[in-house]
Design a protein around this motif. Structure first.
Motif, PDB file in Angstrom:
ATOM      1  N   GLN A 104       0.786  -1.677   0.032  1.00  0.00           N
ATOM      2  CA  GLN A 104       0.073   0.031   0.229  1.00  0.00           C
ATOM      3  C   GLN A 104       0.912   1.268  -0.080  1.00  0.00           C
ATOM      4  O   GLN A 104       1.351   0.989   0.384  1.00  0.00           O
ATOM      5  CB  GLN A 104      -0.912  -0.457   1.443  1.00  0.00           C
ATOM      6  N   VAL A 105       0.333   2.157  -0.614  1.00  0.00           N
ATOM      7  CA  VAL A 105       1.042   3.461  -0.954  1.00  0.00           C
ATOM      8  C   VAL A 105       0.652   4.456  -0.528  1.00  0.00           C
ATOM      9  O   VAL A 105      -0.383   4.745  -0.402  1.00  0.00           O
ATOM     10  CB  VAL A 105       1.540   3.838  -2.522  1.00  0.00           C
ATOM     11  N   LEU A 106       1.132   4.705   0.731  1.00  0.00           N
ATOM     12  CA  LEU A 106       0.999   5.481   1.751  1.00  0.00           C
ATOM     13  C   LEU A 106       0.681   7.594   1.141  1.00  0.00           C
ATOM     14  O   LEU A 106       0.011   8.121   1.176  1.00  0.00           O
ATOM     15  CB  LEU A 106       1.641   5.786   2.905  1.00  0.00           C
ATOM     16  N   GLU A 107       2.662   7.745   0.483  1.00  0.00           N
ATOM     17  CA  GLU A 107       2.651   8.823   0.631  1.00  0.00           C
ATOM     18  C   GLU A 107       3.774   8.928  -0.640  1.00  0.00           C
ATOM     19  O   GLU A 107       4.708   7.801  -0.967  1.00  0.00           O
ATOM     20  CB  GLU A 107       3.255  10.245   1.519  1.00  0.00           C
ATOM     21  N   SER A 108       4.242  10.435  -1.115  1.00  0.00           N
ATOM     22  CA  SER A 108       5.057  10.565  -1.811  1.00  0.00           C
ATOM     23  C   SER A 108       6.360  11.154  -1.472  1.00  0.00           C
ATOM     24  O   SER A 108       5.376  12.416  -1.251  1.00  0.00           O
ATOM     25  CB  SER A 108       4.723  10.311  -3.443  1.00  0.00           C
ATOM     26  N   LYS A 112       6.391   6.114   0.569  1.00  0.00           N
ATOM     27  CA  LYS A 112       6.643   5.942   1.218  1.00  0.00           C
ATOM     28  C   LYS A 112       5.141   4.472   1.671  1.00  0.00           C
ATOM     29  O   LYS A 112       4.081   4.993   1.121  1.00  0.00           O
ATOM     30  CB  LYS A 112       5.553   6.542   2.400  1.00  0.00           C
ATOM     31  N   ILE A 113       5.702   3.789   1.901  1.00  0.00           N
ATOM     32  CA  ILE A 113       4.655   1.860   2.365  1.00  0.00           C
ATOM     33  C   ILE A 113       4.406   1.387   3.231  1.00  0.00           C
ATOM     34  O   ILE A 113       4.744   1.717   4.004  1.00  0.00           O
ATOM     35  CB  ILE A 113       5.420   0.684   0.618  1.00  0.00           C
ATOM     36  N   LYS A 114       3.314   0.799   3.342  1.00  0.00           N
ATOM     37  CA  LYS A 114       3.181  -0.086   4.701  1.00  0.00           C
ATOM     38  C   LYS A 114       1.968  -1.606   3.682  1.00  0.00           C
ATOM     39  O   LYS A 114       1.854  -1.812   2.709  1.00  0.00           O
ATOM     40  CB  LYS A 114       1.735   0.769   4.962  1.00  0.00           C
ATOM     41  N   LEU A 115       2.731  -2.521   4.892  1.00  0.00           N
ATOM     42  CA  LEU A 115       2.632  -3.691   4.073  1.00  0.00           C
ATOM     43  C   LEU A 115       1.257  -4.331   4.977  1.00  0.00           C
ATOM     44  O   LEU A 115       1.116  -3.106   5.959  1.00  0.00           O
ATOM     45  CB  LEU A 115       4.312  -4.797   4.486  1.00  0.00           C
ATOM     46  N   SER A 116       1.050  -5.718   4.853  1.00  0.00           N
ATOM     47  CA  SER A 116      -0.468  -5.900   5.018  1.00  0.00           C
ATOM     48  C   SER A 116       0.360  -6.871   6.693  1.00  0.00           C
ATOM     49  O   SER A 116      -1.009  -6.433   7.611  1.00  0.00           O
ATOM     50  CB  SER A 116      -1.097  -6.722   4.603  1.00  0.00           C
TER      51      SER A 116
END
Length: 252
Positions: free
Chosen positions: A220-224, A230-234
């Motif tokens: 999941q991409v949160l911001e640029s 910036k990413i987040k995993l499950s």
């Protein structure tokens, strides 16, 4: 002049549809002959015209899967699933493609109430929830008018109960519609395309490495920030990844 423009546009769209149909059948024939790379070229030629469908993405994913192209196969199965979320064939083939990925990432279970709300919200799209709300507005108005002009007690009682029920369901539909809108707005998935990517603690190449990801992993991409995402995993892990290493699913 407008009529001529519409006629020309219609004829051009018919021509494009006909050409895409020929390309699609040719690609399917190449796929059946085991010429997967050539089939991919023809499927991509259709995508280049702006034509997108679940069948096209599904067949393209199948061709990549046959060539063991992990990231593209996962990516295009996910694209197909976005257009046909209830298709069991797509779900099954996506599972097979995901089995080829290296990263094993746990999923943080959601709490009971949150999970139930999300499950109910995702039963329909934002547009369908909005249409449902409009339909309930119509029902409420009709039932209220019948109640207002009715003479018999039983009819007034029934229409009053019906109008109140419609109003309550209308409020619920609006809440779910806005919740769905917010969920969709926050949902920005991507697939890792780099064979191996270093995820950093900060958006620069000199920062500390947090962990590594491999091709085919969904994030999941949160911001640029500049050339970083910036990413987040499950499983809740977060970090910054080079934009070149991923491909966003919500973008064509």
């Amino acid at each position: 002049m407008k009529k001529v423009f519409y006629i020309v546009s219609f004829l051009l769209s018919l021509t494009a549809f006909s050409q895409n149909q020929v390309l699609f059948e040719k690609a399917n024939a190449l796929y059946n002959e085991g010429k997967y790379a050539e089939a991919i070229d023809n499927y991509n030629a259709i995508l280049d015209t702006g034509n997108h469908s679940a069948d096209l993405y599904f067949n393209l994913a199948n061709a990549h899967y046959k060539l063991n192209n992990i990231a593209p196969s996962v990516y295009f199965y996910e694209k197909a699933l976005q257009l046909a979320p209830n298709d069991d064939d797509i779900k099954n083939n996506l599972s097979f493609a995901q089995n080829m990925t290296i990263d094993a990432i746990d999923v943080i279970p959601e709490a009971g109430l949150s999970k139930l709300l999300k499950s109910i919200t995702n039963t329909m799209s934002f547009d369908n929830w909005a249409k449902t709300a409009i339909g309930l507005v119509f029902c409420f108005v009709v039932l209220f008018l019948i109640y207002y002009f009715a003479y018999s007690t039983w009819r007034k009682r029934l229409t009053f109960i019906g109008s109140i029920t419609s109003l309550l369901l209308l409020c619920l539909s609006l809440v779910l519609a806005f919740h769905k809108y917010n969920l969709d707005k926050k949902d920005n998935p991507a697939i890792v395309f780099a064979q191996e990517s270093k995820v950093k603690s900060d958006p620069n190449s000199r920062s500390e490495e947090s962990f590594r990801l491999h091709e085919g992993t969904k994030i999941q991409v949160l911001e640029s920030y500049n050339d970083w995402k910036k990413i987040k995993l499950s499983d809740g892990k977060m970090g910054w990844i080079d934009s070149k290493d991923i491909k966003l699913l919500n973008h064509i």
